[in-house]
Design a protein around this motif. Structure first.
Motif, PDB file in Angstrom:
ATOM      1  N   GLY A   1       0.779  -1.169   0.086  1.00  0.00           N
ATOM      2  CA  GLY A   1      -0.013   0.058   0.019  1.00  0.00           C
ATOM      3  C   GLY A   1       0.869   1.151  -0.013  1.00  0.00           C
ATOM      4  O   GLY A   1       0.431   2.310  -0.586  1.00  0.00           O
TER       5      GLY A   1
ATOM      6  N   ARG B   1       0.807   4.070  -2.769  1.00  0.00           N
ATOM      7  CA  ARG B   1       0.652   5.468  -2.479  1.00  0.00           C
ATOM      8  C   ARG B   1       1.985   6.340  -2.978  1.00  0.00           C
ATOM      9  O   ARG B   1       1.649   7.488  -3.570  1.00  0.00           O
ATOM     10  CB  ARG B   1       0.147   5.562  -1.065  1.00  0.00           C
TER      11      ARG B   1
ATOM     12  N   SER C   1      -3.886   1.658  -2.386  1.00  0.00           N
ATOM     13  CA  SER C   1      -3.525   2.146  -1.021  1.00  0.00           C
ATOM     14  C   SER C   1      -4.474   2.224  -0.033  1.00  0.00           C
ATOM     15  O   SER C   1      -4.246   2.197   1.200  1.00  0.00           O
ATOM     16  CB  SER C   1      -3.028   3.880  -1.513  1.00  0.00           C
TER      17      SER C   1
ATOM     18  N   THR D   1      -5.355  -1.525   1.702  1.00  0.00           N
ATOM     19  CA  THR D   1      -4.204  -1.697   2.745  1.00  0.00           C
ATOM     20  C   THR D   1      -3.778  -0.829   3.893  1.00  0.00           C
ATOM     21  O   THR D   1      -2.992  -1.023   4.582  1.00  0.00           O
ATOM     22  CB  THR D   1      -3.028  -2.007   1.603  1.00  0.00           C
TER      23      THR D   1
END
Length: 128
Positions: free
Chosen positions: A4, A8, A120, A123
Motif C-alpha cells: 500500500g 501510494r 493504497s 491496505t
C-alpha cells in the motif's frame, strides 16, 4: 515497505509529475492529448489550475503518515478523484473529444492511478 505504501508513493509521483507538466508546460500536456501546441491558447489556464491542484494532492500522498488521522480521508478522495478521471477520459474518448491513441493512453493512465489509489486505501491501517 508495504504494498500500500509503494502504491501510494507511486501515485504521489505520478501526480507530482503530471501536476508539474500541467503547471509548467501546458503546451506539452496539450500535445500529449493530441492537440497542437498553440492551436488553442485557452488550454494553458485550466492546465495550470489542474497542475497546481495535482501537485498539492501528490505532496499530500507523498508526505502522508500511516498514523495521520486524515490518512483514510485522503486515500478515499484519491480513489474518487482517479475513478472520476478514468470515467471522464473514457467518456471523452467515446465522444471524440480525445482522439485514438491519446484517449487510450489517458484511460490507461487514469485506470492505473485508480488501481494504485484503491490498493493504497485497501491496505491502509484502520484508525483507532
Amino acid at each position: 515497505m508495504e504494498p500500500g505504501d509503494v502504491a501510494r508513493k507511486a501515485l504521489a509521483c505520478v501526480r507530482i509529475f503530471n501536476g508539474a507538466v500541467g503547471l509548467l508546460a501546458p503546451a506539452r500536456m496539450a500535445a500529449s492529448l493530441g492537440g497542437a501546441p498553440g492551436e488553442d491558447r485557452r488550454f494553458g489556464y485550466p492546465a495550470r489550475m489542474f497542475g497546481i491542484r495535482t501537485l498539492v494532492l501528490g505532496a499530500d500522498l507523498l508526505l502522508l503518515k500511516a498514523d495521520d488521522p486524515a490518512a483514510r480521508r485522503i486515500l478515499r478522495q484519491a480513489v474518487l478523484i482517479h475513478a472520476t478521471d478514468t470515467a471522464a477520459a473514457a467518456y471523452a474518448g467515446a465522444r471524440g473529444e480525445l482522439q485514438g491513441k491519446a484517449a487510450k493512453l489517458t484511460v490507461a493512465i487514469s485506470a492505473v492511478n485508480t488501481a494504485l489509489a484503491v490498493i493504497s486505501l485497501a491496505t491502509a491501517k484502520p484508525r483507532g
